[in-house]
Design a protein around this motif. Structure first.
Motif, PDB file in Angstrom:
ATOM      1  N   ASN A 122       0.814  -1.218   0.000  1.00  0.00           N
ATOM      2  CA  ASN A 122       0.000   0.000   0.000  1.00  0.00           C
ATOM      3  C   ASN A 122       0.843   1.260   0.000  1.00  0.00           C
ATOM      4  O   ASN A 122       0.316   2.358  -0.207  1.00  0.00           O
ATOM      5  CB  ASN A 122      -0.918   0.018   1.234  1.00  0.00           C
ATOM      6  CG  ASN A 122      -1.984  -1.047   1.164  1.00  0.00           C
ATOM      7  OD1 ASN A 122      -2.466  -1.387   0.087  1.00  0.00           O
ATOM      8  ND2 ASN A 122      -2.356  -1.601   2.312  1.00  0.00           N
ATOM      9  N   THR A 270       2.672   4.811   6.478  1.00  0.00           N
ATOM     10  CA  THR A 270       1.548   4.330   5.675  1.00  0.00           C
ATOM     11  C   THR A 270       0.464   3.722   6.563  1.00  0.00           C
ATOM     12  O   THR A 270      -0.738   3.991   6.381  1.00  0.00           O
ATOM     13  CB  THR A 270       2.036   3.297   4.649  1.00  0.00           C
ATOM     14  OG1 THR A 270       2.997   3.909   3.787  1.00  0.00           O
ATOM     15  CG2 THR A 270       0.888   2.763   3.806  1.00  0.00           C
ATOM     16  N   GLN A 313      -2.504   8.549  -1.202  1.00  0.00           N
ATOM     17  CA  GLN A 313      -1.353   7.741  -1.560  1.00  0.00           C
ATOM     18  C   GLN A 313      -1.149   7.836  -3.071  1.00  0.00           C
ATOM     19  O   GLN A 313      -2.090   8.000  -3.833  1.00  0.00           O
ATOM     20  CB  GLN A 313      -1.579   6.277  -1.157  1.00  0.00           C
ATOM     21  CG  GLN A 313      -1.602   6.038   0.335  1.00  0.00           C
ATOM     22  CD  GLN A 313      -0.237   6.223   0.993  1.00  0.00           C
ATOM     23  OE1 GLN A 313       0.791   6.128   0.341  1.00  0.00           O
ATOM     24  NE2 GLN A 313      -0.245   6.489   2.290  1.00  0.00           N
TER      25      GLN A 313
END
Length: 330
Positions: A122, A270, A313
């Motif tokens: 991710n 993250t 992101q």
């Protein structure tokens, strides 16, 4: 005692996780080996993917390989294996960067590594605008501690040091544009997705992010001297949140430690909902890199400028197939 059987499928899975790491211009300058008999991974530098203009010492290459090394450790821990890592195991083979033995009975388990695994796929570099929302102190402290676990120091910048660093980034970006070798090197690693066949490395144009219309956020413009048709413009942060990553010494082993620290920070960020990008331009110029040092202590060898904050992101960028970066031996 071995905790799980390590078949070839699991070996490939571990390496697939490892190569999600960031690297300079997404060159992915690594190669992994796995020896079944000793249950040991090796990590080597792929020097054909080095950048002699922007990274003549290969310090940046080592950072990327260090990040991949941390990912390998995270993935192995998630699979139930403790790891024992040796940096630069053979002084006569400088391209051999690390050896990672699995299930060493004498190695202590790092209980935090496995918890970082959900962030591996991710984490993406975000060159989009981030919000002005401040990162809370407790999270900053956790990120500092994450870097320290790998032998590096993370320092969040405050004024006037922040202003100095922003000026250095601007100057370095200008120097890069005027340097024909660096400009050509950057073009080599950028991809026009409309005109070129799909590739598995480099920075695709959809990951350049928008042009900066206003704001102080430091961003490398991968368009360089060129233009990207229909590329949007956007307003970026007025008060970007930057942190410097450094180590006390400046050897290849320290570069590998810094790369592991960088990735450990990014994975934790993250998980905590932060996005991030890099500003390495002044680190690539020796004179400017020296000025980045802490103005009070004057110590530390700077490796990376991190921009962190709340926002989207970035898009997924391509990765080389595992079969191209892994050799399994008896």
């Amino acid at each position: 005692m071995f905790t799980k059987t390590l078949d070839d499928m699991l070996v490939k899975t571990l390496v697939a996780d490892a190569v999600t790491a960031p690297s300079m211009h997404n060159a992915q300058p690594w190669h992994f080996g796995y020896a079944r008999g000793t249950r040991t991974f090796t990590l080597s530098a792929d020097l054909e993917r080095a950048m002699p203009h922007a990274d003549p010492t290969t310090r940046g290459l080592h950072l990327g390989c260090g990040a991949a090394l941390l990912n390998l450790r995270v993935s192995a821990s998630h699979a139930g294996h403790r790891t024992s890592t040796t940096l630069l195991p053979d002084p006569h083979a400088p391209a051999l960067l690390a050896a990672v033995r699995l299930d060493d009975p004498h190695e202590r388990t790092d209980e935090f590594l496995a918890g970082l695994h959900p962030a591996l796929r991710n984490r993406h570099t975000s060159r989009a605008p981030l919000s002005e929302r401040r990162i809370p102190e407790h999270l900053r402290s956790a990120l500092v501690e994450a870097a320290a676990r790998e032998g590096a120091q993370l320092s969040f910048l405050t004024t006037p040091h922040l202003e100095t660093v922003l000026d250095l980034i601007t100057h370095a970006e200008g120097y890069n544009r005027m340097d024909e070798g660096r400009e050509a090197e950057q073009r080599r690693w950028t991809r026009d997705t409309a005109a070129e066949p799909a590739v598995d490395d480099g920075i695709p144009d959809y990951a350049f992010g928008p042009r900066k219309r206003t704001g102080s956020a430091p961003l490398r413009d991968f368009a360089g001297r060129g233009t990207v048709p229909d590329r949007a413009a956007a307003d970026f942060e007025v008060r970007p949140q930057l942190a410097l990553l450094s180590t006390p010494y400046d050897t290849p082993a320290d570069w590998l430690r810094a790369g592991q620290a960088l990735e450990r920070v990014l994975l934790l960020a993250t998980l905590q909902g932060l996005a991030g990008s890099f500003a390495t331009q002044p680190v690539e110029w020796p004179d400017l890199r020296w000025i980045l040092r802490d103005p009070q202590s004057g110590t530390g060898n700077m490796h990376m400028i991190l921009r962190l904050g709340y926002g989207p992101q970035g898009p997924r960028t391509p990765r080389r197939p595992v079969d191209q970066v892994l050799t399994i031996e008896p």
